[in-house]
Design a protein around this motif. Structure first.
Motif, mmCIF file in Angstrom:
data_model
loop_
_atom_site.group_PDB
_atom_site.id
_atom_site.type_symbol
_atom_site.label_atom_id
_atom_site.label_comp_id
_atom_site.label_asym_id
_atom_site.label_seq_id
_atom_site.Cartn_x
_atom_site.Cartn_y
_atom_site.Cartn_z
ATOM 1 N N GLY A 1 0.798 -1.205 0.000
ATOM 2 C CA GLY A 1 0.000 0.000 0.000
ATOM 3 C C GLY A 1 0.832 1.256 0.000
ATOM 4 O O GLY A 1 2.066 1.220 -0.059
ATOM 5 N N SER A 2 0.147 2.386 0.111
ATOM 6 C CA SER A 2 0.789 3.688 0.042
ATOM 7 C C SER A 2 0.313 4.598 1.157
ATOM 8 O O SER A 2 -0.819 4.474 1.648
ATOM 9 C CB SER A 2 0.489 4.369 -1.302
ATOM 10 O OG SER A 2 0.999 3.633 -2.393
ATOM 11 N N ARG B 1 1.032 8.974 2.361
ATOM 12 C CA ARG B 1 1.714 10.236 2.143
ATOM 13 C C ARG B 1 1.833 10.976 3.459
ATOM 14 O O ARG B 1 0.828 11.287 4.106
ATOM 15 C CB ARG B 1 0.977 11.116 1.135
ATOM 16 C CG ARG B 1 1.786 12.364 0.748
ATOM 17 C CD ARG B 1 1.037 13.293 -0.169
ATOM 18 N NE ARG B 1 -0.043 13.988 0.528
ATOM 19 C CZ ARG B 1 -0.701 15.029 0.033
ATOM 20 N NH1 ARG B 1 -0.401 15.497 -1.172
ATOM 21 N NH2 ARG B 1 -1.678 15.581 0.728
ATOM 22 N N ARG C 1 10.776 3.799 -4.418
ATOM 23 C CA ARG C 1 9.471 3.622 -3.779
ATOM 24 C C ARG C 1 8.965 4.899 -3.113
ATOM 25 O O ARG C 1 7.762 5.148 -3.087
ATOM 26 C CB ARG C 1 9.534 2.511 -2.735
ATOM 27 C CG ARG C 1 9.926 1.155 -3.306
ATOM 28 C CD ARG C 1 9.783 0.060 -2.258
ATOM 29 N NE ARG C 1 10.684 0.267 -1.123
ATOM 30 C CZ ARG C 1 10.281 0.419 0.133
ATOM 31 N NH1 ARG C 1 8.986 0.375 0.434
ATOM 32 N NH2 ARG C 1 11.167 0.584 1.103
ATOM 33 N N PHE C 2 9.886 5.688 -2.559
ATOM 34 C CA PHE C 2 9.516 6.901 -1.839
ATOM 35 C C PHE C 2 9.918 8.124 -2.654
ATOM 36 O O PHE C 2 10.916 8.104 -3.379
ATOM 37 C CB PHE C 2 10.222 6.981 -0.490
ATOM 38 C CG PHE C 2 9.767 5.976 0.536
ATOM 39 C CD1 PHE C 2 8.930 4.923 0.213
ATOM 40 C CD2 PHE C 2 10.198 6.104 1.846
ATOM 41 C CE1 PHE C 2 8.525 4.009 1.167
ATOM 42 C CE2 PHE C 2 9.803 5.200 2.813
ATOM 43 C CZ PHE C 2 8.971 4.151 2.478
ATOM 44 N N GLN D 1 5.964 10.822 -0.119
ATOM 45 C CA GLN D 1 5.059 9.859 -0.727
ATOM 46 C C GLN D 1 5.705 8.486 -0.639
ATOM 47 O O GLN D 1 6.811 8.284 -1.143
ATOM 48 C CB GLN D 1 4.780 10.225 -2.187
ATOM 49 C CG GLN D 1 3.872 9.253 -2.913
ATOM 50 C CD GLN D 1 2.466 9.234 -2.359
ATOM 51 O OE1 GLN D 1 1.882 10.293 -2.143
ATOM 52 N NE2 GLN D 1 1.927 8.051 -2.116
ATOM 53 N N MET D 2 5.023 7.548 -0.016
ATOM 54 C CA MET D 2 5.559 6.216 0.216
ATOM 55 C C MET D 2 4.677 5.209 -0.508
ATOM 56 O O MET D 2 3.498 5.047 -0.174
ATOM 57 C CB MET D 2 5.613 5.903 1.710
ATOM 58 C CG MET D 2 6.397 6.930 2.517
ATOM 59 S SD MET D 2 6.590 6.464 4.257
ATOM 60 C CE MET D 2 4.879 6.527 4.794
ATOM 61 N N ASN D 3 5.249 4.543 -1.490
ATOM 62 C CA ASN D 3 4.551 3.528 -2.263
ATOM 63 C C ASN D 3 5.196 2.168 -2.048
ATOM 64 O O ASN D 3 6.336 2.069 -1.606
ATOM 65 C CB ASN D 3 4.571 3.883 -3.755
ATOM 66 C CG ASN D 3 3.879 5.183 -4.063
ATOM 67 O OD1 ASN D 3 2.894 5.543 -3.429
ATOM 68 N ND2 ASN D 3 4.386 5.895 -5.068
ATOM 69 N N SER D 4 4.467 1.134 -2.390
ATOM 70 C CA SER D 4 4.963 -0.240 -2.277
ATOM 71 C C SER D 4 5.549 -0.499 -0.897
ATOM 72 O O SER D 4 6.653 -1.036 -0.757
ATOM 73 C CB SER D 4 6.000 -0.526 -3.369
ATOM 74 O OG SER D 4 5.447 -0.342 -4.653
ATOM 75 N N LEU D 5 4.810 -0.130 0.117
ATOM 76 C CA LEU D 5 5.303 -0.235 1.484
ATOM 77 C C LEU D 5 5.524 -1.686 1.886
ATOM 78 O O LEU D 5 4.790 -2.580 1.470
ATOM 79 C CB LEU D 5 4.333 0.437 2.445
ATOM 80 C CG LEU D 5 4.408 1.966 2.440
ATOM 81 C CD1 LEU D 5 3.161 2.570 3.057
ATOM 82 C CD2 LEU D 5 5.655 2.425 3.197
#
Length: 125
Positions: free
Chosen positions: A16-17, A19, A67-68, A82-86
């Motif tokens: 998940g993501s 912000r 990812r970030f 922004q943090m993706n693919s946590l």
């Protein structure tokens, strides 16, 4: 001189993501470096991402590269992460930091002189 308030943390499943936002007040924002650090239980506080003043050069830890994304909106006196693919390994308290008096960012927490209170990010597997 500078007050920093983080927001946007929470619980998210792996993949998940989130912000994170850091709102700054009390000092002219655009001319000093900002950064995000994180600290997991039993570990030292470590740099996640940083952005310089004026030009906006960025740095990312290898563990989050790709990812970030760190960004800043000087008109809003706000820095974002922004943090993706946590991943579960991203679980930590995330801290916003300011390097007031310095245009360029530093890599260690001792190089920053103002800190927010932190926001918890928990990533479940």
């Amino acid at each position: 001189q500078v007050q920093l308030v983080e927001s946007g943390g929470g619980l998210v499943q792996a993949g998940g993501s989130l912000r994170l936002s850091c709102a700054a007040s009390g000092r002219t924002f655009s001319n000093f470096a900002m950064a995000w650090f994180r600290q997991a239980p039993g570990k030292e506080r470590a740099l996640v991402a940083a952005i310089s003043g004026r030009v906006g050069n960025t740095f990312y830890a290898d563990s989050v590269k790709g990812r970030f994304t760190i960004s800043r909106d000087n008109a809003k006196n706000t820095v974002y992460l922004q943090m993706n693919s946590l991943e579960p390994e991203d679980t930590a308290v995330y801290y916003c930091a300011a390097r007031v008096g310095w245009l360029n960012y530093g890599l260690g927490p001792e190089e920053y002189n103002y800190w927010g209170q932190g926001t918890q990010v928990t990533v479940s597997s």
